[in-house]
Motif scaffolding. Structure first.
Motif, PDB file in Angstrom:
ATOM      1  N   ILE A 100      42.865   6.068 -74.609  1.00  0.00           N
ATOM      2  CA  ILE A 100      42.924   4.841 -73.747  1.00  0.00           C
ATOM      3  C   ILE A 100      42.374   5.395 -72.555  1.00  0.00           C
ATOM      4  N   VAL A 101      42.866   6.592 -71.787  1.00  0.00           N
ATOM      5  CA  VAL A 101      42.430   6.987 -70.556  1.00  0.00           C
ATOM      6  C   VAL A 101      40.997   7.673 -70.649  1.00  0.00           C
ATOM      7  N   ASN A 102      40.830   8.249 -71.644  1.00  0.00           N
ATOM      8  CA  ASN A 102      39.438   8.793 -71.844  1.00  0.00           C
ATOM      9  C   ASN A 102      38.287   7.756 -71.909  1.00  0.00           C
ATOM     10  N   PHE A 103      38.728   6.700 -72.663  1.00  0.00           N
ATOM     11  CA  PHE A 103      37.919   5.706 -72.874  1.00  0.00           C
ATOM     12  C   PHE A 103      37.557   4.851 -71.470  1.00  0.00           C
ATOM     13  N   LEU A 104      38.737   4.704 -70.939  1.00  0.00           N
ATOM     14  CA  LEU A 104      38.635   4.219 -69.449  1.00  0.00           C
ATOM     15  C   LEU A 104      37.807   4.739 -68.498  1.00  0.00           C
ATOM     16  N   LEU A 105      37.790   6.136 -68.566  1.00  0.00           N
ATOM     17  CA  LEU A 105      37.077   6.944 -67.778  1.00  0.00           C
ATOM     18  C   LEU A 105      35.609   6.827 -68.076  1.00  0.00           C
ATOM     19  N   TYR A 106      35.302   6.707 -69.355  1.00  0.00           N
ATOM     20  CA  TYR A 106      33.910   6.620 -69.843  1.00  0.00           C
ATOM     21  C   TYR A 106      33.282   5.463 -69.301  1.00  0.00           C
ATOM     22  N   ALA A 107      34.099   4.470 -69.358  1.00  0.00           N
ATOM     23  CA  ALA A 107      33.617   2.930 -69.294  1.00  0.00           C
ATOM     24  C   ALA A 107      33.507   2.901 -67.588  1.00  0.00           C
ATOM     25  N   ALA A 108      34.118   3.499 -66.851  1.00  0.00           N
ATOM     26  CA  ALA A 108      33.959   3.477 -65.273  1.00  0.00           C
ATOM     27  C   ALA A 108      32.815   4.235 -64.883  1.00  0.00           C
ATOM     28  N   LEU A 109      32.527   5.411 -65.770  1.00  0.00           N
ATOM     29  CA  LEU A 109      31.370   6.038 -65.564  1.00  0.00           C
ATOM     30  C   LEU A 109      30.180   5.572 -65.686  1.00  0.00           C
ATOM     31  N   ILE A 110      30.215   4.974 -66.942  1.00  0.00           N
ATOM     32  CA  ILE A 110      29.053   4.029 -67.337  1.00  0.00           C
ATOM     33  C   ILE A 110      28.568   2.985 -66.505  1.00  0.00           C
ATOM     34  N   TYR A 111      29.853   2.298 -66.086  1.00  0.00           N
ATOM     35  CA  TYR A 111      29.386   1.198 -65.143  1.00  0.00           C
ATOM     36  C   TYR A 111      28.799   1.709 -63.920  1.00  0.00           C
ATOM     37  N   ILE A 112      29.240   2.715 -63.161  1.00  0.00           N
ATOM     38  CA  ILE A 112      28.460   3.378 -61.975  1.00  0.00           C
ATOM     39  C   ILE A 112      27.039   3.618 -62.262  1.00  0.00           C
ATOM     40  N   ALA A 113      26.935   4.453 -63.440  1.00  0.00           N
ATOM     41  CA  ALA A 113      25.570   4.913 -63.715  1.00  0.00           C
ATOM     42  C   ALA A 113      24.708   3.963 -64.077  1.00  0.00           C
ATOM     43  N   MET A 114      24.970   3.010 -64.965  1.00  0.00           N
ATOM     44  CA  MET A 114      23.960   2.053 -65.648  1.00  0.00           C
ATOM     45  C   MET A 114      24.115   0.841 -64.601  1.00  0.00           C
ATOM     46  N   GLY A 115      25.237   0.563 -64.265  1.00  0.00           N
ATOM     47  CA  GLY A 115      25.311  -0.549 -63.367  1.00  0.00           C
ATOM     48  C   GLY A 115      24.718  -0.401 -61.984  1.00  0.00           C
ATOM     49  N   GLY A 116      24.679   0.872 -61.368  1.00  0.00           N
ATOM     50  CA  GLY A 116      24.126   0.895 -60.159  1.00  0.00           C
ATOM     51  C   GLY A 116      22.594   0.852 -60.283  1.00  0.00           C
ATOM     52  N   ILE A 117      21.993   0.956 -61.286  1.00  0.00           N
ATOM     53  CA  ILE A 117      20.667   0.610 -61.938  1.00  0.00           C
ATOM     54  C   ILE A 117      20.460  -0.795 -62.010  1.00  0.00           C
ATOM     55  N   GLY A 118      21.437  -1.470 -62.811  1.00  0.00           N
ATOM     56  CA  GLY A 118      21.362  -2.817 -62.938  1.00  0.00           C
ATOM     57  C   GLY A 118      21.390  -3.636 -61.469  1.00  0.00           C
ATOM     58  N   PHE A 119      22.296  -3.172 -60.838  1.00  0.00           N
ATOM     59  CA  PHE A 119      22.559  -3.639 -59.370  1.00  0.00           C
ATOM     60  C   PHE A 119      21.114  -3.721 -58.674  1.00  0.00           C
ATOM     61  N   PHE A 120      20.374  -2.453 -58.559  1.00  0.00           N
ATOM     62  CA  PHE A 120      19.315  -2.490 -57.929  1.00  0.00           C
ATOM     63  C   PHE A 120      18.226  -3.420 -58.577  1.00  0.00           C
ATOM     64  N   VAL A 121      18.069  -3.300 -59.907  1.00  0.00           N
ATOM     65  CA  VAL A 121      17.164  -4.297 -60.629  1.00  0.00           C
ATOM     66  C   VAL A 121      17.249  -5.894 -60.540  1.00  0.00           C
TER      67      VAL A 121
END
Lengths: 321, 242
Positions: B133-154
């Motif tokens: 669970i912990v590993n998966f949540l870390l990955y989800a948070a990382l991708i949210y920032i990485a991909m979401g940051g670009i999505g936010f800009f767009v």
């Protein structure tokens, strides 16, 4: 109307300045490089306690001006300041009571919930929110609609909800864009009463409307704009001595029809005891009416064919075209 | 009451919006994915499933795809919808700073995505105890920032953010696969594109083992954070209306 001096320019020069449009221009550019000048070299000041109307034909630039005043659009030239601050900065610090022409509220929200949300954003404390929301719901007659979803509201009720959110806080500045659009005659009159009640020496109200009669009744001055330019600023009051340049009035007589041409030789019979007369000034009109009444006629009503504002609007818009 | 505290109170409304408008969709998608993929695998492999199993990489691939889709759902129209539909007019006539409002919405979305993924990963963990669970949540948070940051800009820059983000994402993958390994100027140029090529590797290592190359993680986080800040700058110095 118990407003500000309508034609006293000195008053507007010395009163506390609230909103200032300084040589404002806005050009919209498309991706293909085409450009449209929405507003050009627009300068205007609005003072404390004033109700200023903004009138103009469709596409004149009224909504663009308001968008720049709220900081939603950046001018391509000039500046808009409110109480000495750039417009957006003022709004972010103080807020403005704003009713937009297009009432855009999430259709899934319920009417009361929408007001609670806006009240929260407006910074109303948790303990006061219910009271303020209840107040505007009562004021705008929304009680039976409070649990309805926004998408279920009629045009008129949606308009009232829009007005309710604008009145949630005791704002110093109110901006109402086509405020009676979609309202029935009862609520149009109620709206006018509400605006009169909102009039305060330290509050400034802007009303943009196509409805010249409404602006004539509510505003102290009206800025007439066309093709993005300020054509003129008009006082809405009549002055005794001001020449009216052949203004026409419709006089309705209850009796003494045979006397009308003795007083108004050019009177035109409009039927049903009504006559169209042309006068040079309000003073001339009153002198003639006194003469008519003195001769024994009973005057039922005297209505200008066009208000001062309507006359000025036609001239201003006509001149710009 | 300060503007900051009233905006903070509004976060509860933003979270409620997230739950009803996006969270439910993410959970439905997650359960459908779980039902369609995990249940048959579990049936086929029984309790023998381990990291050495040949279907484990498929699991990881599926999980990382689900996170990416969740981030897309969470951020689709986060700014552009309010502009398209005109909601900004009443929201920002109040004493509210749009930069802070949308920054808060972004972090509310992060919490929402992580909570949705918590529900999903808890279920996965019940079915497959090796799924962390912990590993998966870390990955989800990382991708949210990485991909979401670009999505936010767009979303701050255009009305068509979902489509634009998909084009950026897929375009980066395609261009990297075409020019990435060549070592010429084009390969250097594509280095500036979103680091989508690192996602699979990070997914495999982070979800699978809980470790990842620090440079990869920093590259992903930095890229997302940079575009998030650029999105905020657009909100600050751009126009809310069209």
């Amino acid at each position: 109307m118990a407003g500000l001096p309508a034609t006293d320019d000195a008053y507007y020069r010395t009163a506390a300045l609230v909103i200032e449009f300084r040589n404002v221009g806005k050009i919209y550019k498309s991706l293909l490089g085409n450009s449209v000048k929405a507003v050009e070299e627009f300068s205007l000041t609005v003072v404390d306690g004033e109700i200023l109307g903004i009138a103009g034909p469709n596409g004149a630039g009224k909504t663009t001006l308001i968008a720049m005043m709220l900081g939603y659009l950046r001018p391509t030239a000039g500046a808009v300041e409110i109480n000495g601050l750039p417009a957006r900065q003022y709004v972010e610090r103080n807020g403005i009571g704003y009713l937009s022409e297009l009432i855009a509220i999430n259709p899934k929200w319920r009417a009361e919930t929408a007001l609670v949300r806006f009240a929260t954003l407006a910074g109303i404390s948790r303990s006061e929110i219910r009271q303020r929301v209840g107040y505007v719901i009562d004021l705008l007659g929304l009680d039976e609609h409070r649990d309805k979803k926004v998408k279920a509201l009629s045009k008129g009720n949606l308009q009232r909800l829009g007005l309710a959110q604008a009145l949630l806080r005791d704002e110093q500045i109110l901006v109402l864009d086509e405020p009676t659009h979609g309202l029935d005659p009862v609520w149009t009159q109620r709206f006018r009463d509400i605006v009169e009640e909102l009039r305060r020496p330290d509050r400034t109200i802007l009303i943009a409307s196509h409805n010249l009669d409404e602006l004539q009744r509510l505003a102290d001055r009206v800025a007439i704009i066309d093709r993005g330019r300020l054509q003129r600023v008009v006082s809405t009051g009549y002055e005794n001595t001001a020449p009216l340049a052949g203004a026409r009035f419709r006089v309705t007589l209850a009796s003494g029809h045979e006397l009308i041409r003795a007083v108004f030789p050019q009177a035109e019979d409009a039927g049903r005891g009504e006559y169209d007369v042309t006068v040079r000034s309000i003073k001339d009109l009153n002198t003639a009416l006194a003469d008519l009444i003195g001769r024994g006629a009973l005057v039922a009503s005297v209505v200008p064919e066009r208000s001062v504002l309507e006359q000025q609007f036609r001239e201003a818009v006509g001149e710009s075209q | 009451m300060s503007r900051a505290s009233s905006l903070a109170r509004y976060a509860l409304w933003q979270f409620r919006d997230f739950v009803f408008e996006r969270g439910v969709a993410i959970l439905i998608l997650s359960f459908l994915w779980g039902y369609a993929l995990i249940a048959p695998l579990r049936g086929a492999m029984g309790s023998q499933m381990s990291r050495a199993s040949p279907i484990w990489p498929l699991m990881l691939q599926g999980a990382s795809t689900l996170v990416s889709l969740s981030v897309l759902i969470a951020l689709n129209g986060i700014i552009s919808s309010d502009r398209k539909l005109g909601y900004y007019r009443f929201l920002f006539s109040k004493p509210v700073n749009p930069v802070l409002y949308y920054a808060q919405a972004f972090f509310v979305g992060l919490i929402g995505v992580v909570l949705s993924m918590l529900v999903l990963s808890s279920l996965m963990h019940t079915i497959l105890p090796i799924f962390s669970i912990v590993n998966f949540l870390l990955y989800a948070a990382l991708i949210y920032i990485a991909m979401g940051g670009i999505g936010f800009f767009v979303s701050a820059a255009t009305r068509f953010d979902w489509v634009s983000l998909a084009v950026v994402w897929l375009g980066s993958r395609i261009l990297r696969s075409l020019y990435g390994p060549k070592g010429d100027w084009r390969s250097k140029a594509v280095e500036l594109l979103p680091p989508v090529h690192k996602l699979d590797e990070v997914a495999n290592s982070l979800i699978g083992t809980g470790t990842a190359h620090a440079t990869d993680v920093l590259w992903l986080l930095g890229y997302g954070a940079l575009f998030f800040v650029l999105g905020l700058a657009l909100l600050r110095w751009g126009s809310l209306a069209d």
